[in-house]
Design a protein around this motif. Structure first.
Motif, mmCIF file in Angstrom:
data_model
loop_
_atom_site.group_PDB
_atom_site.id
_atom_site.type_symbol
_atom_site.label_atom_id
_atom_site.label_comp_id
_atom_site.label_asym_id
_atom_site.label_seq_id
_atom_site.Cartn_x
_atom_site.Cartn_y
_atom_site.Cartn_z
ATOM 1 N N UNK A 68 0.835 -1.203 0.000
ATOM 2 C CA UNK A 68 0.000 0.000 0.000
ATOM 3 C C UNK A 68 0.871 1.254 0.000
ATOM 4 N N UNK A 69 1.943 1.237 0.781
ATOM 5 C CA UNK A 69 2.865 2.377 0.792
ATOM 6 C C UNK A 69 3.468 2.583 -0.593
ATOM 7 N N UNK A 70 3.862 1.493 -1.240
ATOM 8 C CA UNK A 70 4.432 1.560 -2.583
ATOM 9 C C UNK A 70 3.441 2.179 -3.563
ATOM 10 N N UNK A 71 2.200 1.726 -3.521
ATOM 11 C CA UNK A 71 1.193 2.219 -4.461
ATOM 12 C C UNK A 71 0.841 3.678 -4.191
ATOM 13 N N UNK A 73 2.794 5.955 -2.761
ATOM 14 C CA UNK A 73 3.962 6.729 -3.175
ATOM 15 C C UNK A 73 3.988 6.884 -4.691
ATOM 16 N N UNK A 74 3.661 5.822 -5.402
ATOM 17 C CA UNK A 74 3.651 5.857 -6.860
ATOM 18 C C UNK A 74 2.562 6.780 -7.386
ATOM 19 N N UNK A 75 1.391 6.757 -6.750
ATOM 20 C CA UNK A 75 0.304 7.630 -7.173
ATOM 21 C C UNK A 75 0.693 9.098 -7.020
ATOM 22 N N UNK A 76 1.305 9.428 -5.886
ATOM 23 C CA UNK A 76 1.746 10.806 -5.675
ATOM 24 C C UNK A 76 2.793 11.200 -6.715
ATOM 25 N N UNK A 77 3.689 10.279 -7.030
ATOM 26 C CA UNK A 77 4.741 10.556 -7.994
ATOM 27 C C UNK A 77 4.215 10.810 -9.387
ATOM 28 N N UNK A 78 3.261 10.012 -9.831
ATOM 29 C CA UNK A 78 2.747 10.175 -11.194
ATOM 30 C C UNK A 78 1.932 11.462 -11.317
ATOM 31 N N UNK A 79 1.206 11.826 -10.272
ATOM 32 C CA UNK A 79 0.438 13.073 -10.318
ATOM 33 C C UNK A 79 1.363 14.289 -10.360
ATOM 34 N N UNK A 80 2.431 14.241 -9.573
ATOM 35 C CA UNK A 80 3.379 15.356 -9.564
ATOM 36 C C UNK A 80 4.071 15.497 -10.916
ATOM 37 N N UNK A 166 6.562 -9.309 9.343
ATOM 38 C CA UNK A 166 6.937 -8.102 8.622
ATOM 39 C C UNK A 166 8.106 -8.365 7.674
ATOM 40 N N UNK A 167 8.213 -7.514 6.663
ATOM 41 C CA UNK A 167 9.276 -7.677 5.662
ATOM 42 C C UNK A 167 10.116 -6.401 5.509
ATOM 43 N N UNK A 168 9.995 -5.482 6.468
ATOM 44 C CA UNK A 168 10.771 -4.248 6.411
ATOM 45 C C UNK A 168 9.872 -3.030 6.338
ATOM 46 N N UNK A 169 10.491 -1.881 6.136
ATOM 47 C CA UNK A 169 9.777 -0.614 6.041
ATOM 48 C C UNK A 169 10.024 -0.021 4.657
ATOM 49 N N UNK A 170 8.977 0.129 3.874
ATOM 50 C CA UNK A 170 9.115 0.617 2.500
ATOM 51 C C UNK A 170 9.826 1.961 2.440
ATOM 52 N N UNK A 171 9.472 2.865 3.330
ATOM 53 C CA UNK A 171 10.024 4.216 3.289
ATOM 54 C C UNK A 171 11.513 4.200 3.609
ATOM 55 N N UNK A 172 11.909 3.412 4.579
ATOM 56 C CA UNK A 172 13.320 3.326 4.939
ATOM 57 C C UNK A 172 14.129 2.695 3.804
ATOM 58 N N UNK A 512 3.030 -4.016 -16.240
ATOM 59 C CA UNK A 512 4.349 -4.606 -16.126
ATOM 60 C C UNK A 512 5.069 -4.246 -14.849
ATOM 61 N N UNK A 513 4.657 -3.176 -14.206
ATOM 62 C CA UNK A 513 5.287 -2.753 -12.948
ATOM 63 C C UNK A 513 4.562 -3.330 -11.732
ATOM 64 N N UNK A 514 3.277 -3.041 -11.636
ATOM 65 C CA UNK A 514 2.576 -3.315 -10.384
ATOM 66 C C UNK A 514 1.919 -4.687 -10.340
ATOM 67 N N UNK A 515 1.620 -5.280 -11.497
ATOM 68 C CA UNK A 515 1.111 -6.643 -11.489
ATOM 69 C C UNK A 515 2.239 -7.649 -11.268
ATOM 70 N N UNK A 516 3.465 -7.146 -11.199
ATOM 71 C CA UNK A 516 4.600 -7.989 -10.838
ATOM 72 C C UNK A 516 5.053 -7.709 -9.409
ATOM 73 N N UNK A 517 5.160 -6.442 -9.047
ATOM 74 C CA UNK A 517 5.664 -6.101 -7.720
ATOM 75 C C UNK A 517 4.718 -6.545 -6.606
#
Length: 580
Positions: A68-71, A73-80, A166-172, A512-517
């Protein structure tokens, strides 16, 4: 091919052998150790970023929270990025008074740079302002690469943790990838490239009168040429080490302002493969078995070397149609030899081959030659590199987790052969993981083949092609393959800035990006909860040369089963037409 070309290949191999353990060990310290080199400098910077962003760097996330953090972050990036493109005319650092980018091209470009694809349906020096290049596109080149690296590290943690959640912190993970790896490498190489003549300024384009036109004939009208300026040296390193490929100029790394000589050509493509080849070393250190890391590295390297050698032989031998006409294409004192159509004579066959292999075996796409002008089979190898899923060595992070997905397929097949539940690094690979693996494997072929099939029968899509027949088919399939695998290279004969291609290629990039990640993170979420199963006499070992062979075979067979028909109708048919 010339002796100097083979020497160039050897030097390239030595550079990879030099950087892999050094960078791989450093990346291990960055991601997995309590203390890493440069903490005194980097920690205050990172803590400031966390504080401003409201991130608790000590709090880890489950796979769903990570995704969710990844998605988000990506949404904010594409809008900017979209906003910067549309408002370009009103923003600073626009000395050439570039107009706002059209909505459809802004959509395509924003998604392209968000997804690490960097597909460019435009000429950079004629479309983008300096501000857009730096703050719209280069920023995304850093962040998109960092996101891929973060996912690879999160997946590795999932493999080695037992009964975890847990698998880590996306932001870190994203911040550390940017501040400690991508930025330092880019800074060092930017300085090096500037010493070799790569330009770095904020000048507007200059119109000059060419000397040759004035001296050819005293009464002839003087010919003029536009010389572009811009912050190029600061963009090229992240274009390469982030495996982005988005160039400042339309000619990309074939442009002399971006790639002036043989030294910069070697440095740029070394930088392209540096992080992807270092990731298996980091992986081996993190899982506590360098043998496992070298297996992944070897499978990547074998495919990379095979592709490079095959292209070198096909392009070095020249164009068979010219040979029929009695044209001499051998190396001599007056020519470098080989098939030179679509290649810069400064770079030659060897440098062009190295570039083609590097940018399509990774997700860089920063071409220094026109792949469309390669021989039919020579041009098919860059296409095949992408069809493999770009795992030889693949993009920053994406190459590692893509190869590990194929490892799961290989151990599953081995388990079926010996009648045991598949295991990898002490984790049982069961139905829940394999269902997600299948989703991962089929997502890209589905969009490539479906959209290519639709484009083939659309008159509007066919009008964008510069060639017909099997070559035109290859051109079309190459575009969708490049986009779906987040590569960004083009076959160089498709006018892609149309409503159909801008829209559909943008959709394909997202898949190709998000249906894989997201499936990768879901698989990690499943594996991290599992207990370690000690190996027994019947456990299939995954740290041997035998497994390297199985992994390479599985990669090639999967691609052959899915894509061979389209390859047969495109480059293979064109090859035989050319000969007979």
């Amino acid at each position: 091919m010339s002796t100097s070309g083979w020497i160039e290949f050897a030097v390239f191999g030595i550079l990879i052998a030099f950087s892999t353990p050094i960078l791989g060990r450093y990346m291990y310290q960055v991601y997995a150790c309590d203390h890493a080199p440069g903490d005194r400098f980097f920690l205050p910077v990172e803590r400031f970023i966390y504080r401003v962003s409201g991130v608790d760097e000590k709090r880890e996330q489950r796979w769903s929270g990570y995704a969710i953090s990844l998605l988000a972050f990506s949404l904010a990036g594409v809008l900017l990025t979209y906003a910067v493109l549309r408002l370009q005319a009103h923003l600073p650092l626009n000395p050439d008074n570039m107009k706002a980018v059209s909505p459809q091209l802004s959509f395509n470009t924003a998604i392209s740079f968000l997804t690490n694809t960097n597909w460019q349906a435009y000429s950079g020096e004629l479309t983008m302002s300096h501000f857009t290049q730096m703050f719209g596109l280069v920023v995304q080149q850093y962040l998109s690469a960092a996101v891929g690296m973060a996912v690879a590290i999160a997946f590795t943690r999932a493999l080695i943790r037992r009964r975890g959640r847990t698998i880590g912190n996306f932001w870190v993970d994203t911040v550390r990838s940017t501040t400690r790896i991508l930025l330092p490498l880019s800074f060092l190489f930017a300085i090096g490239l500037m010493t070799q003549g790569v330009i770095q300024n904020f000048d507007a384009s200059r119109t000059v009168t060419t000397v040759a036109a004035q001296s050819t004939h005293s009464t002839a009208k003087a010919e003029q040429q536009t010389i572009p300026g811009g912050p190029v040296a600061s963009m090229v390193p992240i274009e390469a080490d982030g495996d982005n490929g988005g160039g400042f100029f339309n000619a990309n790394t074939a442009h002399p302002f971006e790639n002036p000589n043989a030294i910069t050509n070697l440095l740029i493509f070394w930088l392209v493969v540096m992080i992807p080849f270092a990731f298996p070393y980091t992986f081996g250190k993190m899982v506590g078995s360098m043998a496992q890391g070298w297996v992944v590295f070897a499978s990547m390297a074998i495919l990379f070397v095979l592709a490079t050698v095959v292209v070198a032989g096909l392009e070095g031998g020249g164009n068979p149609k010219f040979a029929v006409g009695g044209v001499n294409q051998a190396e001599s004192v007056s020519q470098v030899g080989g098939n030179l159509e679509g290649k810069d004579t400064r770079i030659g066959v060897a440098g062009s081959t190295l570039g083609a292999s590097s940018v399509t075996a990774t997700s860089a796409g920063a071409q220094n030659s026109a792949h469309e002008s390669f021989t039919p089979l020579g041009g098919s190898i860059p296409l095949v590199n992408m069809l493999l899923g770009e795992v030889s060595p693949g993009g920053d992070g994406s190459g590692l987790f893509g190869k590990l997905i194929l490892v799961l397929v290989a151990v599953f097949i081995a388990g079926l052969m010996v009648g045991r539940t598949p295991e990898y690094l002490g984790k049982k690979i069961q139905a829940s993981e394999m269902k997600l693996v299948v989703l991962y494997i089929l997502a890209v072929p589905a969009v490539v083949l479906v959209f290519s099939s639709i484009a083939i029968v659309l008159d509007s899509a066919q009008k964008s092609l510069s060639a017909s027949g099997p070559h035109g088919l290859t051109e079309m399939v190459y575009a969708y393959t490049s986009s779906a695998n987040n590569n960004g290279s083009s076959f160089a004969g498709l006018a892609a800035n149309t409503q159909w291609y801008d829209t559909t290629l943008g959709i394909v990039m997202l898949v190709g990006r998000y249906f894989l990640m997201v499936p990768v993170l879901a698989i990690g979420g499943s594996l991290v909860r599992k207990q370690y199963v000690p190996p027994t006499a019947g456990t299939f070992r995954t740290d041997t040369p035998l497994f390297v062979g199985l992994l390479v075979a599985v990669t090639l067979i999967l691609v052959g089963l899915i894509y061979f028909p389209i390859l047969a109708l495109g480059p293979i048919v064109e090859h035989f037409i050319g000969h007979f």
